[in-house]
Design a protein around this motif. Sequence first.
Motif, short mmCIF file in Angstrom:
data_model
loop_
_atom_site.label_atom_id
_atom_site.label_comp_id
_atom_site.label_asym_id
_atom_site.label_seq_id
_atom_site.Cartn_x
_atom_site.Cartn_y
_atom_site.Cartn_z
N PRO A 132 58.89 -22.72 -127.34
CA PRO A 132 57.47 -22.36 -127.37
C PRO A 132 56.73 -22.89 -128.60
O PRO A 132 55.53 -23.12 -128.57
CB PRO A 132 57.49 -20.82 -127.41
N TRP A 133 57.49 -23.09 -129.68
CA TRP A 133 56.86 -23.55 -130.92
C TRP A 133 56.52 -25.04 -130.87
O TRP A 133 55.65 -25.52 -131.59
CB TRP A 133 57.83 -23.27 -132.08
N THR A 137 50.20 -26.04 -128.10
CA THR A 137 49.77 -24.66 -127.86
C THR A 137 48.67 -24.57 -126.82
O THR A 137 48.68 -23.67 -125.98
CB THR A 137 49.27 -24.04 -129.17
N SER A 140 50.39 -24.82 -123.43
CA SER A 140 51.23 -23.69 -123.03
C SER A 140 50.37 -22.44 -122.82
O SER A 140 50.68 -21.61 -121.98
CB SER A 140 52.33 -23.44 -124.05
N THR A 141 49.27 -22.34 -123.57
CA THR A 141 48.40 -21.19 -123.38
C THR A 141 47.75 -21.23 -121.99
O THR A 141 47.49 -20.18 -121.40
CB THR A 141 47.32 -21.14 -124.47
N ASN A 187 50.41 -15.13 -129.09
CA ASN A 187 50.65 -15.52 -130.48
C ASN A 187 52.08 -15.20 -130.92
O ASN A 187 52.73 -16.00 -131.60
CB ASN A 187 49.64 -14.86 -131.42
N ARG A 190 54.43 -17.68 -129.36
CA ARG A 190 54.39 -18.99 -129.96
C ARG A 190 54.98 -18.99 -131.39
O ARG A 190 55.59 -19.95 -131.82
CB ARG A 190 52.96 -19.48 -130.01
N ASN B 213 49.92 -32.05 -130.80
CA ASN B 213 49.50 -30.67 -130.50
C ASN B 213 48.11 -30.34 -131.00
O ASN B 213 47.55 -29.32 -130.62
CB ASN B 213 50.46 -29.68 -131.16
#
Lengths: 314, 281
Positions: A132-133, A137, A140-141, A187, A190, B213
């Motif tokens: 997830p990291w 983001t 994935s969100t 949060n 992540r 990202n």
Amino acid sequence: MAAVRADEILVPRGRPRGTARLSVWLDRERILGPVFVTPALLLLLLLVAYPFVMAVYFSLSNAFIGRPSEFIGIRNFVQLWDSDAFRQTFQNAFVFTGIAVVFKVVLGIVLALLLNEQLWFKRMIRGAVLLPWVIPTALSTLGWWWMFNSLYSVVNWTGIALGVMDPPGPNWLGQRYYAMAAVITVNIWRGLPFFALCILAALVAIPKELYEAAEADGAGANSRFWHITLPLLKPVLAVVVLFSTIFTFSDFNIVYVLTRGGPINSTHLFATLSRVLGIDTGRIGEGAAVSLYLFPLLVFVVWAQLRFVRKQAY
Amino acid sequence: MAVAKRPLLRKTMRHLALLPFLVFALFPFYHMALTSLKQDKELYDRHAVPLIIRQAPTLEHYSKLIWETEFLTWTKNSLLVTALATTASVAIGTVAAYALARLKFFGVSTFGTGIFVTYLVPTTLLFLPLAQVVNWLGLGDSKWALVLTYPTFLVPFCTWLLMGYFRTVPKEVEECAMVDGATRIQALWRIVLPIAVPGLVCAVLFAFTLSWNEFIYALTFTSSSDQITASVGVTSELIRGDIYFWGELMAGAILGSVPIVILYVFFLDYYVSGLTAGAIK
């Protein structure tokens, strides 16, 4: 080249010439050091320090997109403080950061302890936990957005199937406390890998002999954790918490994608409100003032890091 | 004690305890993948079980994403921006890190602290004034704005990471080379950098991942659909008014993550070491 040639004329005979001379000159630490840091220095002055000064100026002006600005003192800050949206944001930022960081610390310790044991497929498990990291983001969100969707929420479907929720289940992103719970969950999801792996790195470094000695003295698993593991983890926990506090406090992606700050500002953070004011409505001055509310926290964390953690380095 | 005598049982318990963490970490990806492969009529059937695919899986969402949107352009933009920003940042970071780790000169400790402080400055603090800088430079709504601004967070990161690596290279190795007549730059190029390759790989991977990202700069500095990156494209261009194309959205989120996942699979150990090196070393 011209400069080197002009120099060359002045070089007394017997000394290295041209490029050879340049390299001798560059060999001095006093010269090479500054030459090596110049690109980074220029970049940071022009694109970090200068914009930062601009942000301070904007925050003290009535800058509006496409219009000359005037200096108005701290009026933006005062006006913000009087606005409901800002107060709500201020409160959200602390609730969001506080809850998320506490969960990340506790779950991070548990996860790190589990990962530190002998496991089957150790590498694969670590890889899965870190995933997830690594994934962008914002993308994935989007996945979480779909999971919390008001009509097709898989979270609710599962909750109802397991009998822990009454149908139809909460409208996660449409109700204020649920929306906050949702952004905090994402949060944590992540940020947990960062905590777990940093704590794991610290766990690995604790000498085995300490545990063996404690065990010989009759200490149980619980007291070994509270008297050996936790005290030795403290320095790393402090650094990780400080680091994460800044980045959780200034989070943007999760809230922007999941709720855009809604419903009725109940999930706005400084960064998302700053964007709404500064970009969407063009009020650059107010937007800059909002994001500068992040600054005292930044100063505190930098101070704490330099004071307690990096004392020896710089 | 009864449990301790049966190591296999203990080991199984540990794995069971890890299970909720693994489900939490992986379920969103599983659900995204599933959604992207479902036919619309199953996807929007509220009585269907959302956890599995019952009807034949389809690649329709993927083909729509690739042929009917500008997804490929966004991916190309992401690749270009990421490649350029990463190359520039690792190069700038390498020389700066070497100077900070090895050389004595005026201002070295101030600059070291400065790097650390900028490392902690969140991008969300600077996006508003940087947007103005970008406009003044005539780079508004251009991917070049991203190539220019991404190094502001990549350079401090790379410098910080590489300083740690350079410190682990013994000074003697370099000094030997210099006694043998190499200049400092030659010693750096021929001796120190080859030893620091793991650190450089790590810096490249992280710079790549961080810029792939990045979201708020890309969202703020670019808007035309031929300039935006994959993250921004998928999040903003695939939603038309109130209609969400969930299949395409999830396909986009999956495909937009692919380059990072590929690197991740091959370089997992570097990711693990770099993650901790940045913060706690």
